[in-house]
Design an enzyme around this catalytic site. Structure first.
Site, PDB file in Angstrom:
ATOM      1  N   TYR A  59      14.341  36.994  25.330  1.00  0.00           N
ATOM      2  CA  TYR A  59      13.799  38.289  24.930  1.00  0.00           C
ATOM      3  C   TYR A  59      13.510  39.124  26.184  1.00  0.00           C
ATOM      4  O   TYR A  59      13.739  38.688  27.316  1.00  0.00           O
ATOM      5  CB  TYR A  59      12.557  38.105  24.069  1.00  0.00           C
ATOM      6  CG  TYR A  59      12.866  37.626  22.680  1.00  0.00           C
ATOM      7  CD1 TYR A  59      13.338  38.496  21.714  1.00  0.00           C
ATOM      8  CD2 TYR A  59      12.721  36.283  22.331  1.00  0.00           C
ATOM      9  CE1 TYR A  59      13.648  38.065  20.429  1.00  0.00           C
ATOM     10  CE2 TYR A  59      13.020  35.836  21.055  1.00  0.00           C
ATOM     11  CZ  TYR A  59      13.484  36.729  20.112  1.00  0.00           C
ATOM     12  OH  TYR A  59      13.795  36.297  18.849  1.00  0.00           O
ATOM     13  N   ARG A  99       4.873  31.673  24.827  1.00  0.00           N
ATOM     14  CA  ARG A  99       6.082  30.999  24.360  1.00  0.00           C
ATOM     15  C   ARG A  99       7.029  30.898  25.552  1.00  0.00           C
ATOM     16  O   ARG A  99       7.364  31.915  26.173  1.00  0.00           O
ATOM     17  CB  ARG A  99       6.703  31.817  23.247  1.00  0.00           C
ATOM     18  CG  ARG A  99       7.788  31.090  22.479  1.00  0.00           C
ATOM     19  CD  ARG A  99       7.226  30.243  21.379  1.00  0.00           C
ATOM     20  NE  ARG A  99       8.228  29.948  20.360  1.00  0.00           N
ATOM     21  CZ  ARG A  99       8.395  28.756  19.834  1.00  0.00           C
ATOM     22  NH1 ARG A  99       7.642  27.751  20.230  1.00  0.00           N
ATOM     23  NH2 ARG A  99       9.292  28.549  18.903  1.00  0.00           N
ATOM     24  N   ARG A 128      12.063  20.879  14.864  1.00  0.00           N
ATOM     25  CA  ARG A 128      12.378  19.757  13.973  1.00  0.00           C
ATOM     26  C   ARG A 128      11.427  18.581  14.205  1.00  0.00           C
ATOM     27  O   ARG A 128      11.847  17.432  14.308  1.00  0.00           O
ATOM     28  CB  ARG A 128      13.827  19.314  14.141  1.00  0.00           C
ATOM     29  CG  ARG A 128      14.863  20.413  13.910  1.00  0.00           C
ATOM     30  CD  ARG A 128      16.235  19.813  13.642  1.00  0.00           C
ATOM     31  NE  ARG A 128      16.303  19.194  12.317  1.00  0.00           N
ATOM     32  CZ  ARG A 128      17.190  18.260  11.961  1.00  0.00           C
ATOM     33  NH1 ARG A 128      18.065  17.815  12.857  1.00  0.00           N
ATOM     34  NH2 ARG A 128      17.188  17.755  10.744  1.00  0.00           N
ATOM     35  N   GLY A 176       7.303  24.853  12.075  1.00  0.00           N
ATOM     36  CA  GLY A 176       7.699  26.152  11.546  1.00  0.00           C
ATOM     37  C   GLY A 176       8.281  25.991  10.164  1.00  0.00           C
ATOM     38  O   GLY A 176       7.596  26.094   9.148  1.00  0.00           O
ATOM     39  N   CYS A 182      18.556  23.924   6.816  1.00  0.00           N
ATOM     40  CA  CYS A 182      19.716  24.734   6.429  1.00  0.00           C
ATOM     41  C   CYS A 182      19.608  26.155   6.969  1.00  0.00           C
ATOM     42  O   CYS A 182      20.615  26.819   7.205  1.00  0.00           O
ATOM     43  CB  CYS A 182      19.850  24.772   4.910  1.00  0.00           C
ATOM     44  SG  CYS A 182      18.464  25.591   4.065  1.00  0.00           S
TER      45      CYS A 182
END
Length: 663
Positions: free
Chosen positions: A180, A228, A317, A339, A366
């Site tokens: 970013y 972050r 994950r 998340g 997904c």
């Protein structure tokens, strides 16, 4: 209590959290109003995750800049645009979150720069540190003026002050991460400036340093500010990212500079680092699909823990509680950020704390409901949880008069309908022709990287038992059974069957389902006809099993008609295909298969592809025969899932929820 170390208190600065779980920041598209505040959907969404036991809520990205990048994202709160509206709606949200003992940080962005989503760019030229290529568009970015940088920095101070006044417990800065705008300034590949914001590492981090100092001016140094942070960019070149295990020359931030950057960020006064890896040119790292291993950022987070003394948060994950507990125990990180798992199940933390792991609805990575819909529809949702970010409008409606409902088909649509009906107080009965619930989840979950599809099927099995839904397997329902007067309503969710066509040597022509479930053996050389999502995933699985695979696709490119697929998933799979030696032949029409040779017509003439077998992955046909037999005889009759229209898991679940919640 197996995972007790995940439930010990912890501090970021002076802010004490009740456990080691945070809601990872995710794009809050659709959660803001047109006046710069939160809408009711956004307030309900974050409050629901606090209600589910999460210790720290980190909102999705919000803005404070009102001058430079005014078109960055639609319907996302802005903390300086209309301070009264922002504070009023934020105050309602923070008070509700605090009622559950959770803390809440506001994520504030410095802007997108060269990675601005094209549909949100409008007529404004993209900006960046320097005149560099835009990530998506064939445009060169405009370098930011120094006055514009100062304006953005000043807006952070004002916005953070409004956030503190509104009851937020801290700020998370977005970001020296993912490429970013602030990250573009920090990375020499993007930053070609020769003023005080370019050149040395300290100069390139000046933007991030000044933001931290400005927030301290307006809020005090004791108001927590986390950052972050991606210590490695995984960047091979413009619009080219690296895959896991790939050897490449890092063009972005390498780990050596990542360590030095972390030390400087700690020195500048940041209270925590929220660690991941990647950039928009390697988007699958920051938003890991199912093709990425669980916990892909563990190495990077551990390195940061060894580098700095401030807390380290880590997402990616991390829904496996064993892995999460080990990461806290071995010092990989201090806080586990979830998340997508908290989209799938907002009660994840509560269920884990009380030992109900089997009740946690799994995220299947997904990204169709979250990142896919963010990209295509500017809305954050969840494929497996239709209530995510729609908590109020999809609340369960208690059944005023319980009905007995026949459900034919035990795929995701049938199971979801049964689950919702039982939750509301109806009496569903579920019949499945095969010996197992799950439908297409079963073959779809055969590859090792699709393990969570199998977990979702098991979750539905467990939900049927928990809700005491009668399930009858190995049973084909007839018209006579469906017309039994004891049923008040009938739901047909009989799914679909793979499309097949003759090629010649048909005893060696299989469906993807037959191969994935082990019914057929392919041999060592395989041709997959059909380059959609199923065909590509099947080909990848076979290649990882050591097979020589060729994909033959009729359209000009792979996965041309699937959607909404998140770019992270699609781009990673597109690159995994050649990375694993899979050949592709597009714009091709297969003609025949005989003597180990598949013949196809291509733009360059006839092509012969050696193959021990051929897998047809050219779509599915709805199976709705029973519905057609009943549609003029059953007053309350519904058709769901692939039987209605062949689609993806998300729409099967969403349609089933909609219908079952209003019977």
């Amino acid at each position: 209590m197996r995972y007790q170390n995940l439930f010990t208190p912890f501090k970021i600065g002076k802010c004490e959290l009740k456990n080691r779980f945070a809601l990872a920041p995710m794009g809050p598209l659709g959660l803001g109003d047109s006046e710069g505040g939160w809408n009711q959907r956004g307030i309900d969404y974050y409050t629901r995750r606090a209600q589910g036991g999460t210790g720290l809520i980190i909102t999705g990205v919000t803005f404070s800049d009102c001058k430079v990048e005014t078109q960055s994202m639609p319907n996302v709160p802005n903390s300086t645009y209309n301070p009264v509206q922002f504070v009023r709606t934020s105050r309602e949200m923070t008070e509700r979150v605090h009622a559950y003992g959770a803390k809440i940080f506001l994520m504030m962005s410095g802007g997108f720069g060269r990675v601005t989503i094209p549909t949100n760019l409008g007529e404004f030229p993209p900006v960046a540190p320097s005149a560099i290529p835009h990530r998506w568009l064939d445009k060169t970015c405009r370098p930011l003026e120094i006055e514009e940088i100062h304006s953005i920095v000043e807006s952070f101070g004002k916005g953070a002050y409004n956030a503190k006044r509104a009851g937020f417990d801290g700020i998370e800065i977005h970001a020296v991460h993912e490429g970013y705008l602030i990250d573009q300034f920090a990375i020499s590949f993007f930053n070609l400036r020769n003023d005080e914001y370019g050149g040395s590492l300290e100069n390139r981090l000046r933007f991030a340093r000044e933001i931290r100092e400005e927030i301290a001016k307006t809020c005090g140094w004791d108001f927590p500010v986390s950052l972050r942070y991606s210590p490695k960019s995984m960047l091979k070149g413009w619009r080219e990212g690296a895959l896991p295990g790939e050897e490449f020359e890092e063009k972005g931030r390498d780990l050596e500079e990542g360590v030095e950057t972390a030390k400087l960020l700690e020195k500048y006064g940041y209270d925590a680092l929220d660690v991941d890896a990647g950039c928009y040119d390697a988007w699958w790292w920051n938003h890991p699909p199912m093709y990425m291993e669980k916990g892909p950022f563990r190495t990077f987070a551990k390195l940061m823990k060894e580098t700095v003394k401030i807390p380290v948060l880590m997402a990616g994950r991390m829904d496996n509680p064993e892995m999460a507990s080990e990461c806290i125990a071995d010092g990989t990180c201090d806080i586990i950020s979830l998340g997508r798992p908290l989209l799938a199940d907002p009660d994840y933390v509560k269920k884990l704390r009380t030992g109900r792991v089997e009740e946690i609805r799994p995220c299947i990575s997904c990204q169709e409901g979250c990142m896919g819909r963010i990209q295509h529809y500017s809305m954050i949702n969840c494929a497996v949880n239709p209530q995510a970010a729609r908590e109020r409008v999809t609340a369960y409606e208690p059944a005023a008069k319980p009905k007995k409902v026949l459900i034919v088909g035990g795929g995701v649509a049938g199971c979801e309908a049964a689950r919702v009906l039982a939750e509301r107080g109806h009496a569903p009965e579920l019949f499945e022709a095969s010996g197992r619930l799950g439908g297409n989840l079963i073959p779809g979950g055969a590859p090792d990287f699709k393990e969570d599809d199998i977990l979702l099927a098991k979750w539905y099995e467990n939900e049927m038992k928990r809700l005491q839904v009668p399930v009858t397997l190995h049973t084909t329902v007839t018209k006579e059974t469906a017309l039994d007067s004891k049923y008040d309503a009938v739901i047909i969710a009989t799914g679909s069957r793979p499309k097949m066509f003759p090629l010649g040597e048909d005893d060696k022509v299989f469906s993807a389902e037959q191969v994935l479930t082990g019914q057929k053996e392919t041999g060592d050389t395989v041709a997959v006809v059909g380059g959609g999502l199923v065909g590509c995933e099947t080909a990848l699985w076979l290649a990882k099993e050591g097979k020589k695979v060729t994909i033959v696709e009729a359209l000009p490119k792979l996965m041309a008609v699937n959607g909404p697929i998140c770019s992270a998933n699609k781009e990673m799979l597109e690159r995994l295909i050649p990375f694993h030696g899979i050949e592709t032949v597009c714009d091709a029409r297969v003609k025949s298969f005989a003597d180990g040779r598949l013949t196809a017509d291509t733009a360059d003439g006839e092509k012969v592809i050696p193959a021990d077998s051929v897998i047809l992955s050219v779509g599915y046909s709805s199976v709705a025969d029973l519905y057609e037999e009943l549609r003029f005889e059953v007053p309350e009759l519904y058709l769901l899932g692939d039987a209605k229209q062949v689609a993806n898991i998300m729409y099967a679940i969403w349609d089933a929820f909609e219908v079952a919640n209003h019977i």
